[in-house]
Design a protein around this motif. Sequence first.
Motif, mmCIF file in Angstrom:
data_model
loop_
_atom_site.group_PDB
_atom_site.id
_atom_site.type_symbol
_atom_site.label_atom_id
_atom_site.label_comp_id
_atom_site.label_asym_id
_atom_site.label_seq_id
_atom_site.Cartn_x
_atom_site.Cartn_y
_atom_site.Cartn_z
ATOM 1 N N ALA A 87 0.842 -1.205 0.000
ATOM 2 C CA ALA A 87 0.000 0.000 0.000
ATOM 3 C C ALA A 87 0.876 1.253 0.000
ATOM 4 O O ALA A 87 0.815 2.079 0.916
ATOM 5 C CB ALA A 87 -0.932 -0.017 1.206
ATOM 6 N N ARG A 88 1.650 1.415 -1.034
ATOM 7 C CA ARG A 88 2.628 2.515 -1.065
ATOM 8 C C ARG A 88 1.976 3.896 -1.019
ATOM 9 O O ARG A 88 2.461 4.812 -0.341
ATOM 10 C CB ARG A 88 3.510 2.387 -2.305
ATOM 11 C CG ARG A 88 4.428 1.161 -2.288
ATOM 12 C CD ARG A 88 5.378 1.145 -3.466
ATOM 13 N NE ARG A 88 6.208 -0.059 -3.483
ATOM 14 C CZ ARG A 88 7.350 -0.201 -2.808
ATOM 15 N NH1 ARG A 88 7.776 0.791 -2.054
ATOM 16 N NH2 ARG A 88 8.049 -1.313 -2.894
ATOM 17 N N ARG A 89 0.879 4.073 -1.750
ATOM 18 C CA ARG A 89 0.240 5.393 -1.772
ATOM 19 C C ARG A 89 -0.410 5.719 -0.427
ATOM 20 O O ARG A 89 -0.438 6.875 -0.003
ATOM 21 C CB ARG A 89 -0.770 5.468 -2.916
ATOM 22 C CG ARG A 89 -0.129 5.425 -4.295
ATOM 23 C CD ARG A 89 -1.154 5.570 -5.405
ATOM 24 N NE ARG A 89 -0.527 5.490 -6.716
ATOM 25 C CZ ARG A 89 0.051 6.503 -7.353
ATOM 26 N NH1 ARG A 89 0.062 7.703 -6.787
ATOM 27 N NH2 ARG A 89 0.608 6.339 -8.540
ATOM 28 N N LEU A 94 -0.111 8.629 4.807
ATOM 29 C CA LEU A 94 0.019 8.596 6.265
ATOM 30 C C LEU A 94 1.357 9.153 6.737
ATOM 31 O O LEU A 94 1.515 9.487 7.919
ATOM 32 C CB LEU A 94 -0.128 7.152 6.768
ATOM 33 C CG LEU A 94 -1.489 6.494 6.582
ATOM 34 C CD1 LEU A 94 -1.430 5.013 6.962
ATOM 35 C CD2 LEU A 94 -2.551 7.208 7.414
ATOM 36 N N GLY A 95 2.323 9.228 5.824
ATOM 37 C CA GLY A 95 3.651 9.664 6.222
ATOM 38 C C GLY A 95 4.301 8.692 7.174
ATOM 39 O O GLY A 95 5.032 9.087 8.093
ATOM 40 N N THR A 96 4.033 7.405 6.959
ATOM 41 C CA THR A 96 4.482 6.395 7.912
ATOM 42 C C THR A 96 5.771 5.721 7.466
ATOM 43 O O THR A 96 6.058 5.599 6.262
ATOM 44 C CB THR A 96 3.400 5.315 8.114
ATOM 45 O OG1 THR A 96 3.863 4.353 9.076
ATOM 46 C CG2 THR A 96 3.080 4.590 6.818
ATOM 47 N N ALA A 396 0.367 2.186 12.180
ATOM 48 C CA ALA A 396 1.347 2.797 11.291
ATOM 49 C C ALA A 396 1.769 4.166 11.802
ATOM 50 O O ALA A 396 2.958 4.524 11.763
ATOM 51 C CB ALA A 396 0.768 2.906 9.880
ATOM 52 N N LEU A 397 0.820 4.960 12.271
ATOM 53 C CA LEU A 397 1.148 6.286 12.814
ATOM 54 C C LEU A 397 1.953 6.164 14.105
ATOM 55 O O LEU A 397 2.878 6.948 14.348
ATOM 56 C CB LEU A 397 -0.141 7.075 13.058
ATOM 57 C CG LEU A 397 -0.935 7.447 11.798
ATOM 58 C CD1 LEU A 397 -2.246 8.122 12.166
ATOM 59 C CD2 LEU A 397 -0.107 8.337 10.870
ATOM 60 N N ALA A 398 1.632 5.159 14.920
ATOM 61 C CA ALA A 398 2.391 4.942 16.154
ATOM 62 C C ALA A 398 3.823 4.526 15.848
ATOM 63 O O ALA A 398 4.766 4.913 16.553
ATOM 64 C CB ALA A 398 1.696 3.875 17.013
ATOM 65 N N ALA A 399 3.998 3.731 14.781
ATOM 66 C CA ALA A 399 5.347 3.307 14.400
ATOM 67 C C ALA A 399 6.197 4.499 13.986
ATOM 68 O O ALA A 399 7.386 4.591 14.321
ATOM 69 C CB ALA A 399 5.256 2.290 13.266
ATOM 70 N N THR A 400 5.589 5.393 13.236
ATOM 71 C CA THR A 400 6.308 6.592 12.808
ATOM 72 C C THR A 400 6.751 7.419 14.006
ATOM 73 O O THR A 400 7.893 7.885 14.084
ATOM 74 C CB THR A 400 5.417 7.439 11.884
ATOM 75 O OG1 THR A 400 4.988 6.636 10.783
ATOM 76 C CG2 THR A 400 6.173 8.654 11.375
ATOM 77 N N SER A 405 10.033 0.749 11.803
ATOM 78 C CA SER A 405 9.558 0.480 10.442
ATOM 79 C C SER A 405 9.012 -0.940 10.346
ATOM 80 O O SER A 405 9.597 -1.807 9.675
ATOM 81 C CB SER A 405 10.692 0.686 9.432
ATOM 82 O OG SER A 405 11.218 1.992 9.504
ATOM 83 N N PRO A 406 7.903 -1.222 10.989
ATOM 84 C CA PRO A 406 7.383 -2.588 10.996
ATOM 85 C C PRO A 406 6.782 -2.987 9.650
ATOM 86 O O PRO A 406 6.321 -2.145 8.877
ATOM 87 C CB PRO A 406 6.289 -2.533 12.064
ATOM 88 C CG PRO A 406 5.811 -1.114 12.020
ATOM 89 C CD PRO A 406 7.047 -0.297 11.752
ATOM 90 N N VAL A 407 6.794 -4.290 9.390
ATOM 91 C CA VAL A 407 6.082 -4.861 8.259
ATOM 92 C C VAL A 407 4.695 -5.261 8.748
ATOM 93 O O VAL A 407 4.558 -6.104 9.648
ATOM 94 C CB VAL A 407 6.814 -6.092 7.690
ATOM 95 C CG1 VAL A 407 5.971 -6.765 6.616
ATOM 96 C CG2 VAL A 407 8.171 -5.683 7.140
ATOM 97 N N ILE A 408 3.666 -4.641 8.178
ATOM 98 C CA ILE A 408 2.285 -4.889 8.586
ATOM 99 C C ILE A 408 1.554 -5.586 7.450
ATOM 100 O O ILE A 408 1.587 -5.131 6.311
ATOM 101 C CB ILE A 408 1.564 -3.574 8.937
ATOM 102 C CG1 ILE A 408 2.296 -2.840 10.058
ATOM 103 C CG2 ILE A 408 0.119 -3.842 9.336
ATOM 104 C CD1 ILE A 408 1.718 -1.464 10.383
ATOM 105 N N VAL A 409 0.900 -6.701 7.763
ATOM 106 C CA VAL A 409 0.072 -7.417 6.797
ATOM 107 C C VAL A 409 -1.366 -7.350 7.280
ATOM 108 O O VAL A 409 -1.669 -7.718 8.429
ATOM 109 C CB VAL A 409 0.511 -8.884 6.644
ATOM 110 C CG1 VAL A 409 -0.412 -9.614 5.674
ATOM 111 C CG2 VAL A 409 1.951 -8.961 6.157
#
Length: 451
Positions: A87-89, A94-96, A396-400, A405-409
Amino acid sequence: MSDDQVMYTLEPEEQPTRWYNIVADLPTPPPPPLHPGTHEPVGPDDLAPLFPPELIAQEVTAERYVDIPEPVLDVYRQYRPSPLYRARRWEQKLGTSARIYYKYEGVSPAGSHKVNTAVPQVYYNKINGITRLTTETGAGQWGTALSYASALFGVSCEVWQVGASYDTKPQRRTLIEVFGGKVHRSPSRLTESGKAFPEEHPGSLGIAISEAVEVAAQDPEAKYALGSVLNHVLLHQTVIGEEALLQLAKAGETGADLVVGCAGGGSNFAGLAFPFLREKLAGNQAPRILAVEPSSCPTLTRGEYRYDFGDTAGLTPLMKMHTLGHDFVPSPIHAGGLRYHGMAPLVSHAVNEGLIDAAALHQSECFEAAVEFARTQGIVPAPESSHALAQVRREALAATEAGTSPVIVVGLSGHGLLELGAYESFLSGRLEDDPLSDEALTEALANVPVV
């Protein structure tokens, strides 16, 4: 491999040819279903009036893998593997720093993951001479999938649809009929289970299950088909996670840090999560696995882990699961597939053992995430899937913020192209949250059997 690749698929020879059974790898065995009268473990003979022998065997098997029959694989090849997308876009929006992948089941003929189990269920009934299947459906995804599969194998299909969804989702009803299914509003006047409620009652999946089970049990040429909850249903869905593991490796990832799925009855979630849980239990990966449900039907997060009926009338065996009480009637939120009082016993057991986490979200936050996802990725998610997406956005926002840089599926269980009325309600500001009150929860749990 180019950094901007977004879709990952599999070659024909890489297709999974076996379903995965998590029971073989669980640290402790799950509690068995019990006979409602004797409270003794249910045997194959108790299930024979409702299911063919192959499905009963899959329900109780402890084998790690079950071969997928060739006629089922032949249908799977029409739409599997489902794609895994980066989900690159959405990440950019999100700026994540997280890398988000979504496994998209909306490519199936019926537009959701439900076809994965509808096809084998109808196939096994067909080879046993069954000519009629009865079932329930909420939003209509399961009814659509079973009607489609029934058409493939020449079996008639009769569907009891939860009243709130029947009234607000006429396109789903039409699609079921296009595939040859017959649809009744539940509660109906056709069964004793339905007659226990007024005609204008909004219904629930528990009531609809009671109606379908009642009809099937009275017809020797009919069987009942369930779209979630039971072990054999979750087994069939594991093609999702098995594919996702292979596709994630093609994307250059060594594994997932977080696996997220929406959870109503548990089949979509388990289908994605259980193969990842296998890898976690084997020490090959270390993902956090997270089930997301609506705050109006918070089975895993606020329900009790105990034996309860799978339906409202008490016609099913007692199952050890997280439950809000079989009398519970959830508010008519738009995620009709998540409006179930219980949770799959295998998912419940895994949560109880601390192998899986759970969260509950309001539908307004979920639709906000779904619209954002649609505007960046071009797919309108099913309202059920929006719960998983909303949780992924939080993560994703919490990771940022944390500098990771987690991998989320995440599981995108189906498209929402027949749910545009729900999106219209959200966009016009008419969508309301309806969290479950403590008083309503206490009342709903009052009649759960004591075992």
